[in-house]
Design an enzyme around this catalytic site. Structure first.
Site, PDB file in Angstrom:
ATOM      1  N   HIS A 103       0.840  -1.207   0.000  1.00  0.00           N
ATOM      2  CA  HIS A 103       0.000   0.000   0.000  1.00  0.00           C
ATOM      3  C   HIS A 103       0.877   1.260   0.000  1.00  0.00           C
ATOM      4  O   HIS A 103       0.625   2.218  -0.737  1.00  0.00           O
ATOM      5  CB  HIS A 103      -0.852   0.072   1.271  1.00  0.00           C
ATOM      6  N   LYS A 148     -18.456  -5.229   8.161  1.00  0.00           N
ATOM      7  CA  LYS A 148     -17.204  -5.988   8.226  1.00  0.00           C
ATOM      8  C   LYS A 148     -16.344  -5.458   9.372  1.00  0.00           C
ATOM      9  O   LYS A 148     -15.919  -4.304   9.349  1.00  0.00           O
ATOM     10  CB  LYS A 148     -16.469  -5.803   6.890  1.00  0.00           C
ATOM     11  N   SER A 189      -3.226  -7.418   2.970  1.00  0.00           N
ATOM     12  CA  SER A 189      -3.406  -7.340   4.424  1.00  0.00           C
ATOM     13  C   SER A 189      -3.911  -8.671   4.958  1.00  0.00           C
ATOM     14  O   SER A 189      -3.473  -9.139   6.018  1.00  0.00           O
ATOM     15  CB  SER A 189      -4.403  -6.236   4.785  1.00  0.00           C
ATOM     16  N   ARG A 200      -1.992  -6.062  -8.438  1.00  0.00           N
ATOM     17  CA  ARG A 200      -0.931  -7.064  -8.308  1.00  0.00           C
ATOM     18  C   ARG A 200      -0.981  -8.087  -9.429  1.00  0.00           C
ATOM     19  O   ARG A 200       0.047  -8.612  -9.846  1.00  0.00           O
ATOM     20  CB  ARG A 200      -1.066  -7.782  -6.952  1.00  0.00           C
TER      21      ARG A 200
HETATM   22  O1  PNS Z   1      -8.501  -2.635   0.623  1.00  0.00           O
HETATM   23  P1  PNS Z   1      -9.750  -3.149  -0.041  1.00  0.00           P
HETATM   24  O2  PNS Z   1     -10.601  -3.903   0.968  1.00  0.00           O
HETATM   25  O3  PNS Z   1      -9.450  -3.966  -1.260  1.00  0.00           O
HETATM   26  O4  PNS Z   1     -10.579  -1.860  -0.516  1.00  0.00           O
HETATM   27  C1  PNS Z   1     -11.793  -1.989  -1.207  1.00  0.00           C
HETATM   28  C2  PNS Z   1     -12.509  -0.614  -1.323  1.00  0.00           C
HETATM   29  C3  PNS Z   1     -12.702  -0.002   0.045  1.00  0.00           C
HETATM   30  C4  PNS Z   1     -11.640   0.306  -2.146  1.00  0.00           C
HETATM   31  C5  PNS Z   1     -13.857  -0.897  -2.033  1.00  0.00           C
HETATM   32  O5  PNS Z   1     -14.566  -1.844  -1.302  1.00  0.00           O
HETATM   33  C6  PNS Z   1     -14.711   0.349  -2.235  1.00  0.00           C
HETATM   34  O6  PNS Z   1     -14.496   1.060  -3.183  1.00  0.00           O
HETATM   35  N1  PNS Z   1     -15.671   0.607  -1.303  1.00  0.00           N
HETATM   36  C7  PNS Z   1     -16.490   1.797  -1.303  1.00  0.00           C
HETATM   37  C8  PNS Z   1     -17.951   1.535  -1.621  1.00  0.00           C
HETATM   38  C9  PNS Z   1     -18.259   1.912  -3.057  1.00  0.00           C
HETATM   39  O7  PNS Z   1     -18.112   3.038  -3.467  1.00  0.00           O
HETATM   40  N2  PNS Z   1     -18.611   0.895  -3.825  1.00  0.00           N
HETATM   41  C10 PNS Z   1     -18.903   1.054  -5.222  1.00  0.00           C
HETATM   42  C11 PNS Z   1     -17.626   0.963  -6.048  1.00  0.00           C
HETATM   43  S1  PNS Z   1     -17.973   1.164  -7.751  1.00  0.00           S
END
Ligand code: PNS
Length: 160
Positions: free
Chosen positions: A17, A41, A127, A90
């Protein structure tokens, strides 16, 4: 001011990150490292704990700051005036997973997504994998900022 958001769960932040944040900071005037709160979560660390860990490592990277948001990512982007999201990818699987979200976020708010290839040193790091290995007694210290590695050790040992 060109502002970007680096979104994620950051439970906890890894060196993978951090590499993406550094690269984003080289491209934008300000980078907001955004912890996206998922109310359904619960993580290993609370959101305030994640922010505290972020603040400690972001101190060394000028033009960056942390923030926590709930709800749609594009609303967080609007809130901080961000024109772009920056995310690390990745694998080809990551690109496939991210592409529909990138297109949706552009449709919702005109926010572009820059997918940056993960540094090969961190191309297998997540993570969740780090937490699993650490919980089973494996050494993950070289995949985390030192302050985060210490916090993870303490948490898994039940020391706070
Ligand atoms: O570190 P992560 O868990 O891979 O992050 C995922 C994250 C938080 C970036 C993703 O779940 C997200 O964008 N959540 C926000 C909710 C949202 O806007 N969803 C619609 C996306 S098009």
């Amino acid at each position: 001011m060109r502002v970007a958001v680096c979104p994620g769960s950051y439970d906890p932040i890894t060196l993978g990150h951090l590499d993406v944040v550094r690269r984003a900071a080289a491209l934008f005037d300000e980078v907001v490292v955004a912890v996206l709160v998922n109310p359904r979560k619960s993580g290993l660390f609370t959101v305030p704990e994640r922010l505290a860990m972020l603040d400690e490592v972001l101190r060394d990277i000028p033009g960056t700051r942390s923030a926590a948001f709930e709800g749609l990512l594009v609303d967080a982007c609007r809130g901080v005036g961000a024109i772009a999201l920056v995310k690390g990818v990745r694998t080809a699987g990551d690109v496939e997973y991210e592409t529909p979200m990138a297109l949706m976020n552009r449709r919702l708010a005109g926010v572009e997504t820059l997918l940056v290839p993960a540094d090969p040193r961190y191309s297998y790091v997540s993570s969740s994998l780090v937490k699993e290995v650490a919980a089973l007694g494996g050494d993950v210290d070289d995949l985390l900022p030192p302050s985060v590695a210490a916090r993870l050790r303490d948490r898994l040992a039940g020391r706070g």
